[in-house]
Design an enzyme around this catalytic site. Structure first.
Site: not given
Ligand code: GAR
Length: 181
Positions: A12-14, A78-80, A95, A97
């Site tokens: 959760g750093s972002n 980390m899910r679509l 998102n 990345h």
């Protein structure tokens, strides 16, 4: 004021970086991992949290929790993201990345960059579509790969770039949503 939900699977750093700029707008954090650090961080900020673990109807279960939400930020989720969630939020899901997309989509992008012996990688914030780490790019920041970089040191520097880039990209997306340039 926009209402933002953050979805994450990890530390959760972002999310924390987004909180610095959008503390009043972020109203919900959802994780697919009951033990994820992002949930602890959200609780410490007093933000409501929910856990939705995997399964074929994950996107529907998440959608059902998003009443009143204007923008979704994936922060290490980390899910679509699939329909019906995807179609319910057209150009409303972002998102982050850890590479300069379209290079190195998928998992552990910084390890892919190291293995490839490229000199520069970075991070990308993009709109989410049905592909894996595809979708229109909003912002990118380059990170130079150092000769003695390990996976850990490189990812740590990419994350510093992420924490600058994500809030800036959210600002741009919100401006666009409110009819700005
Ligand atoms: C970030 O580096 C993000 O770019 C990456 O997961 C990390 C989450 O860190 N996401 C992906 O690889 C998505 N394909 P955080 O939980 O500390 O924000």
């Amino acid at each position: 004021m926009a209402k933002i939900a953050v979805l994450g699977s990890g530390t959760g750093s972002n999310f924390q970086a987004l909180m610095k700029e959008f503390g009043d707008e972020i109203v919900l954090v959802i994780s697919d991992q009951p033990g994820a650090g992002i949930l602890e961080k959200a609780k410490a900020f007093g933000i409501p949290t929910a856990v939705e673990e995997g399964g074929v109807d994950l996107s529907l279960r998440i959608l059902n929790r998003l009443g009143g939400i204007d923008l979704i930020c994936l922060a290490g989720f980390m899910r679509l993201v699939k329909d019906p969630l995807l179609s319910a939020f057209p150009n409303r899901i972002l998102n982050i990345h850890p590479s300069l997309l379209p290079m190195y989509p998928g998992r552990a992008a910084w390890e892919q960059a190291l293995a490839d012996k490229v000199e520069v990688t970075g991070c990308t914030v993009h709109y989410v579509d049905a592909g894996i780490d595809t979708g229109e790019v909003i912002l990118q920041e380059k990170v130079v790969i150092l000769i003695d970089d390990t996976a850990e040191t490189l990812h740590a520097r990419i994350q510093i770039a992420e924490h600058r880039t994500y809030p800036e990209a959210v600002r741009l997306a919100l401006k666009k949503m409110s009819g700005g340039a």
